[in-house]
Scaffold this active site. Sequence first.
Site, PDB file in Angstrom:
ATOM      1  N   LEU A  75      14.950 -32.575  -5.924  1.00  0.00           N
ATOM      2  CA  LEU A  75      13.996 -31.802  -5.127  1.00  0.00           C
ATOM      3  C   LEU A  75      14.224 -30.298  -5.255  1.00  0.00           C
ATOM      4  CD1 LEU A  75      13.766 -33.880  -1.807  1.00  0.00           C
ATOM      5  CD2 LEU A  75      12.250 -33.948  -3.804  1.00  0.00           C
ATOM      6  N   ASP A 129      15.199 -43.140  -5.342  1.00  0.00           N
ATOM      7  CA  ASP A 129      14.935 -42.276  -6.497  1.00  0.00           C
ATOM      8  C   ASP A 129      16.089 -41.345  -6.855  1.00  0.00           C
ATOM      9  OD1 ASP A 129      12.504 -43.456  -6.181  1.00  0.00           O
ATOM     10  OD2 ASP A 129      11.391 -41.626  -5.727  1.00  0.00           O
ATOM     11  N   GLU A 170       0.815  -1.210   0.000  1.00  0.00           N
ATOM     12  CA  GLU A 170       0.000   0.000   0.000  1.00  0.00           C
ATOM     13  C   GLU A 170       0.853   1.266   0.000  1.00  0.00           C
ATOM     14  OE1 GLU A 170      -0.898  -2.020   4.009  1.00  0.00           O
ATOM     15  OE2 GLU A 170       0.211  -2.501   2.178  1.00  0.00           O
ATOM     16  N   TRP A 226       7.780 -42.373 -14.462  1.00  0.00           N
ATOM     17  CA  TRP A 226       6.841 -41.395 -13.922  1.00  0.00           C
ATOM     18  C   TRP A 226       5.411 -41.932 -13.978  1.00  0.00           C
ATOM     19  CZ3 TRP A 226       9.060 -37.674 -11.365  1.00  0.00           C
ATOM     20  CH2 TRP A 226      10.317 -37.220 -11.742  1.00  0.00           C
ATOM     21  N   THR A 271      13.518 -42.487   0.108  1.00  0.00           N
ATOM     22  CA  THR A 271      13.282 -41.902  -1.214  1.00  0.00           C
ATOM     23  C   THR A 271      14.595 -41.490  -1.862  1.00  0.00           C
ATOM     24  OG1 THR A 271      11.067 -41.139  -0.604  1.00  0.00           O
ATOM     25  CG2 THR A 271      12.133 -40.025  -2.454  1.00  0.00           C
ATOM     26  N   SER A 315      14.063 -60.757  -8.959  1.00  0.00           N
ATOM     27  CA  SER A 315      14.434 -61.754  -9.967  1.00  0.00           C
ATOM     28  C   SER A 315      14.376 -61.208 -11.386  1.00  0.00           C
ATOM     29  CB  SER A 315      13.510 -62.976  -9.853  1.00  0.00           C
ATOM     30  OG  SER A 315      12.166 -62.614 -10.178  1.00  0.00           O
ATOM     31  N   GLY A 356       8.003 -41.124   0.547  1.00  0.00           N
ATOM     32  CA  GLY A 356       7.464 -42.454   0.305  1.00  0.00           C
ATOM     33  C   GLY A 356       6.414 -42.840   1.320  1.00  0.00           C
ATOM     34  N   GLY A 400       2.860 -42.096   5.968  1.00  0.00           N
ATOM     35  CA  GLY A 400       2.118 -42.648   7.097  1.00  0.00           C
ATOM     36  C   GLY A 400       2.482 -41.999   8.409  1.00  0.00           C
ATOM     37  N   ALA A 423       1.718 -38.750  -5.686  1.00  0.00           N
ATOM     38  CA  ALA A 423       1.137 -39.193  -6.956  1.00  0.00           C
ATOM     39  C   ALA A 423       0.962 -40.691  -6.890  1.00  0.00           C
ATOM     40  CB  ALA A 423       2.044 -38.807  -8.117  1.00  0.00           C
TER      41      ALA A 423
END
Length: 393
Positions: free
Chosen positions: A228, A224, A57, A194, A220, A173, A321, A326, A159
């Site tokens: 990030l 992976d 302002e 993905w 993770t 295996s 993950g 959880g 996702a």
Amino acid sequence: MPDRTVDEQFLQQALDLARQGVGLTSPNPCVGAVIVDAHGDVAGAGTHTYDGVKHAEVLALEQAGEKARSGTLYINLEPCSHQGRTPPCADAVIASGIRRVVASMDDPNSVVAGRGFDRLRAAGVQVEVGAMAEQARRLNESFARYIRGGIPFVTLKSAMTLNGKIAPSRDASNTALLEQDQSNRASGTPPGGWLTGQTARAHVQQMRHEHDALLTGVGTVLADNPLLTDRTGFPRRRPLLRVILDSQLRTPFDSRLVGSAVSGDVLIFCSSASKDKKTRLCESGVRVEDLPPNNDGQIDLHAVIRRLGQLEITSLMIEAGAVINGAALAAGIVDKVFLFYAPKIFSNPDAVPFTAGVHSGGAIDAVQIKSLSFHRFGEDFAFEGYFRDPYQH
């Protein structure tokens, strides 16, 4: 009689200006201001940025000059009434001769909320509050959580497939699959590739830009090898803080997170680790801090968000993950979920679920998600919803 349609048009301009401050204002709120003169023409506009110091302002008033007299100020957030890094903005508005203020919402800081409006009204300024409030509240929900509780607003993003799986099973295996996963890990692609398409993944980058910090677990990192990072290319005042929960410091020294650490933008929380590992990671530019374990022997997530609040982190997004998902839900630290769904199904019963792990509190009770909204990203879709109102906690 004020024209509500005209008011909303100018308030929308103020909100658009406020959004320009995303990534540049934290730990302050995003605020935009538009001043319309007595003839109905825009005379001044401003966007707050933390490094720019001056509030929106005040910037708008400086641009408008004498044209502000008898005009209207449109703003998404109540002008401040207290001395902070700058003098009270309410006083500047009064001194300018503004006749009317149209604002979307009160200041969420319960200590000062309403006082700016009270000061304006006492000086004879007409004040109207509440138009386009939902947009304004969502824009500054992280600031609200932080200023009221001293901890960041936490979003759990994930996702998954239509049957709630976040990764395929890993068949030891299947040599070809293991080789493909190893190749994926080198490039930071999740095992199995993905789940969602480019449109959804681009939105994730936008979400990262809107947050002060991201959090994941060492599982993770090992699976992976993610970066990030915020890859939008939009300006940020502070680097995106990348947080890893790693009680025993298993994060590889050759991981992409460690290799890309700059100016302390990678922070690892541990609870039991050797001094040699800590020293080597710190020499690589990674910050390492000890936090106490909880009853499950894992890093206490409440301690994590308290510490991040001390670092002036107002918003945290969890990209992790099943175990961290959880744990975060069981600990009750999540404020909002943003769940992407891909039109796929993993039929193998060993595929990785959205949440996993046993917690001291037992099974995760069903918690009602409120204010649910639906988003479409090409063939993918997402649900966004809240566990709690950041303006009430």
